[in-house]
Write an enzyme that holds these catalytic residues in place. Sequence first.
Site, PDB file in Angstrom:
ATOM      1  N   ASN A 121       0.825  -1.199   0.000  1.00 13.26           N
ATOM      2  CA  ASN A 121       0.000   0.000   0.000  1.00 13.26           C
ATOM      3  C   ASN A 121       0.865   1.259   0.000  1.00 13.26           C
ATOM      4  OD1 ASN A 121      -2.004   1.956   0.363  1.00 13.26           O
ATOM      5  ND2 ASN A 121      -3.263   0.571   1.572  1.00 13.26           N
ATOM      6  N   ASP A 122       1.448   1.598   1.140  1.00 12.21           N
ATOM      7  CA  ASP A 122       2.178   2.865   1.230  1.00 12.21           C
ATOM      8  C   ASP A 122       3.379   2.928   0.287  1.00 12.21           C
ATOM      9  OD1 ASP A 122       0.455   3.760   3.240  1.00 12.21           O
ATOM     10  OD2 ASP A 122       1.635   2.767   4.788  1.00 12.21           O
ATOM     11  N   VAL A 123       4.013   1.787   0.015  1.00  7.57           N
ATOM     12  CA  VAL A 123       5.235   1.799  -0.811  1.00  7.57           C
ATOM     13  C   VAL A 123       4.930   1.994  -2.290  1.00  7.57           C
ATOM     14  CG1 VAL A 123       6.514   0.374   0.832  1.00  7.57           C
ATOM     15  CG2 VAL A 123       5.276  -0.711  -1.043  1.00  7.57           C
ATOM     16  N   PHE A 136      -0.181   1.380   6.725  1.00  3.92           N
ATOM     17  CA  PHE A 136       0.228   1.827   8.057  1.00  3.92           C
ATOM     18  C   PHE A 136       0.199   3.344   8.185  1.00  3.92           C
ATOM     19  CE2 PHE A 136       2.475  -2.356   8.433  1.00  3.92           C
ATOM     20  CZ  PHE A 136       1.686  -2.822   9.470  1.00  3.92           C
ATOM     21  N   ALA A 137       0.406   4.058   7.068  1.00  2.00           N
ATOM     22  CA  ALA A 137       0.411   5.514   7.136  1.00  2.00           C
ATOM     23  C   ALA A 137      -0.994   6.081   7.369  1.00  2.00           C
ATOM     24  CB  ALA A 137       0.993   6.105   5.857  1.00  2.00           C
TER      25      ALA A 137
END
Length: 491
Positions: free
Chosen positions: A416-418, A456-457
Amino acid sequence: MDPSTLKILQNLTYLVASALFIFGLKGLSHPRKAVRGNMLGSIGMLLAILATLVGEHILSWGWVLAGLVVGSGFGVFLAVTVPMTGMPQMVGVLNGFGGGASFLVAGAELAMVIARSAPATGEAAAHVAEGSHASSLQFLIATALSGLIGSVTLFGSFVAAGKLQELHITIGGKKYWLSNSILLPGRNGINALVFLACLALCVAVVGNPGTMVWYVLLVIVAAVLGVLITIPIGGADMPVVIALLNSYSGLAAAATGFVINNNVLIIAGSLVGASGLILTAIMCKAMNRSLANVMFATMGPQAGAPSADDVYAGKIKSVSADEIAMMLDGAQRVVIVPGYGLAVSQAQHAVRDFANLLESRGTTVEYAIHPVAGRMPGHMNVLLAEADVPYEKLLEMDAINPTLETVDVGIVVGANDVVNPVARTDPNSPIAGMPIIDIDKCRSVIVIKRSLSPGFAGIPNPLFANPNTSMFFNDGKKAFMEIISALKENA
């Protein structure tokens, strides 16, 4: 054999063991050489243990053998029972054990010195008389540092492992997740005061060597510090924290080496401490964040930031396995971006089978690996290696990003965030500036995910709403098995 000759042989063996540790670390720097590096390190450790057992005055072989049996049995139990998804937690716990062992050994040595010194002089300060003043000061400083760093490592690692395990408590019907950032009011000030208290207790240990009281207090207060500095850190920063705690465990071991005058422990601990710090710096660079920012800041949505509805409403395109099979028909190059969701669904073997099927049809399949994907350093590499995915197909972010515009289909599974493009486009985003895998630049993108829940962000991902993105809402392993079936049916 006279004692002096035995001591020379012991030190030579320690030297060989230290060289094997260094070659082992060098081997671990590349996946293809990792197994050999691990073996070299293990042989070095075996030599160090044998040299210690032969060269030191062993008081009770029975206790040594009992420790070996219990420790080996516990290690085998963990290796057999802990699933791959639990590896980050186990690494965190093992880091903690290293710190705990260090402060226990240092404490035991201090207690022995006190016991030996008391009958002769009436106070443990007489240890000074046994050698030079400088060596005793070294002993006391090293003991204090071992107690401080070891206790911080043990209890900080336990909190980190609890976060990775996603432990929670329920109060009044509401769940409170340990994996979330726990932000105490004035936490930085509290942490500073507790750290200063630890330093004061270190001084007390050095200045009052005739009692264990100050050392015990130091370990207790350091334990509080370990908990306080870890609970505010969110799940997104766990890979960095795990690397940092690994470094702490090495530093604690090195300090304990000075306590018991063991050269190989000093060298091994220093190597672990240095390599952990280097890895921490690499992880911070991969996230475009400083270590201070990781330790004292929080990552999460900012006030006024776009909501999920603002980003996703009316723009999400859902597809089935059959439609994905048609998209892959004729694709020349496919890139897979694995994330933690791949680990959760244990999809690595299904992904390998999927890649093998495409390659049998002439498609080039590669894997784009982000440095902080997953929950520990190298998490995705470990998972894919378990499925016998060839190392040369795992490409680091810097290597694959310039070529992604030529990729026919990019597949994101559990990441997701990456892959969130706001890191490039929104300077106010909490992940602004973080290097990402530019999978959105592929001609077509398929995202395999259970839902639109954030990473996570805690922020929405515009990639999911891009015109060239299709969402396949499914469990990772089940999704790839369905796609494989669809590909075979459409062949």
